[in-house]
Design an enzyme around this catalytic site. Structure first.
Site, PDB file in Angstrom:
ATOM      1  N   GLU A   1      10.933 -11.536  17.060  1.00  0.00           N
ATOM      2  CA  GLU A   1       9.835 -11.481  18.032  1.00  0.00           C
ATOM      3  C   GLU A   1       9.312 -10.041  18.004  1.00  0.00           C
ATOM      4  OE1 GLU A   1      11.044 -11.516  22.126  1.00  0.00           O
ATOM      5  OE2 GLU A   1       9.031 -11.906  22.880  1.00  0.00           O
TER       6      GLU A   1
ATOM      7  N   ASP B   1       8.492 -19.987  27.297  1.00  0.00           N
ATOM      8  CA  ASP B   1       9.312 -18.774  27.450  1.00  0.00           C
ATOM      9  C   ASP B   1       9.604 -18.450  28.920  1.00  0.00           C
ATOM     10  OD1 ASP B   1      10.835 -16.739  26.419  1.00  0.00           O
ATOM     11  OD2 ASP B   1       9.180 -15.484  25.753  1.00  0.00           O
TER      12      ASP B   1
HETATM   13 ZN   LIG Z   1      12.693 -16.176  25.264  1.00  0.00          ZN
END
Ligand SMILES: [Zn+2]
Length: 333
Positions: free
Chosen positions: A199, A277
């Site tokens: 990420e 998320d």
């Molecule tokens: Zn996450």
């Protein structure tokens, strides 16, 4: 049917959502009052203001202030139940929720309190809303290997209620390899394993998650595109990536949704899925994420359907269940 109508009627699975990240300002304020816990905000409006964070630190400040009001079993139930109601609105029919036991046990809340509240909400979601779910316990990667081992030890009593272990929190400086031995032990104990990688951290962390932690899924993984060899491997092994578009935008992983690589990844054959998320902090739940990319990237109906199918295929439900959902999606025009 236009894009948005299609998104609304499609059944979906969510594979990357942190239950602590679904805490809405109203509920946080109500639970703080109920538990008589002082928070540095005088009103729901002030909590909402704090949600307009501008950097990682101000996000973490509100995130931990929020988590601190969760004390008794009912608090965890209410938190999860509020999320399930959002799932019902968005036609999320299956969800695999992360929870961070260390955020709570480090404050003196028992592991059993956390999991029994979450589990009761999961049971009610199945009976009252027809939504199935699994729980995934995450280790906070900025904490030590020793702390992760302690958490794993505490989790063993609840093994039947936890399908997988994961790895979250700040990625850079905390490579997957730091938790090699904990993950080996978790696999030995029968847990499936997932990890946040690629990420903010480099593609190298994705390799480590695959080779060292031996994960069943990669959470995020959008930076895999920087490494052609890694891309080939992800495609060959049909390794799912749980991508979170609005989170990527909010945390500046991409500057503009029109530049997001999820469509390119999909077109190259990577098994990408759409997820929210920390939806109450990052600007939206499942359908908001789908709509944001559908509009910015001009996704075709086929691509939208493929993303929904991917979500069930990459989930930890049985093959029989997967087939049921894939058929339902195919049956939609
Ligand atoms: Zn996450």
């Amino acid at each position: 049917m236009n894009q948005i109508e299609l998104i609304r009627v499609l059944p979906k699975a969510e594979l990357h959502v942190h239950i602590e990240g679904t805490f809405e300002p109203e509920l946080m304020f109500a639970i703080a009052q109920r538990n008589q816990i002082e928070i540095p905000y005088q009103s729901v409006e002030e909590v909402r203001q704090a949600y307009n964070f501008h950097n990682l630190q101000s996000f973490l400040d509100i995130y931990y202030a929020g988590a601190a009001v969760l004390v008794v079993e009912q608090d965890f139930y209410d938190l999860a139940w509020a999320y399930f109601e959002k799932c019902a609105e968005d036609k999320v029919m299956h969800t695999e929720m992360f929870f961070d036991p260390q955020t709570h046990t480090d404050r003196g809340v028992a592991f059993a309190t956390v999991i029994s509240g979450l589990q009761r909400a999961c049971d009610d979601a199945q009976t009252k809303l027809g939504i199935s779910s699994h729980l995934i316990m995450c280790f906070l990667r900025h904490l030590s290997e020793e702390a992760a081992f302690e958490t794993l030890e505490q989790a063993l009593r609840f093994k039947d209620q936890i399908i997988a272990v994961g790895l979250d929190s700040s990625e850079v400086g905390h490579p997957p390899a730091k938790f090699e031995r904990v993950f080996a032990k978790a696999r030995e104990q029968g847990f499936l394993v997932v990890a946040h990688a690629g990420e903010e951290g480099p593609a190298e962390y994705v390799w480590e998650a695959l080779d060292v932690l031996k994960v069943n899924r990669i959470d995020h993984g959008v930076r895999s595109e920087e490494d052609p060899k890694l891309m080939q491997r992800l495609i060959r092994e049909k390794m799912p990536l749980t991508v979170c578009p609005l989170s990527n935008l909010k945390l500046c992983v991409v500057d503009d949704m029109a530049q997001h690589n999820i469509r390119r990844l999909l077109q190259q054959g990577v098994h990408v899925t759409v997820n929210s998320d920390d939806p109450s902090y990052f600007g939206g739940y499942m359908n908001d994420n789908f709509i944001a990319i559908a509009e910015a990237l001009d996704l075709s109906h086929e691509e939208i359907k493929q993303l929904a199918k991917n979500s069930f295929e990459a989930s930890f439900i049985t093959d029989h269940e997967k087939q049921k959902w894939l058929k339902q999606i195919d049956a939609l025009i």
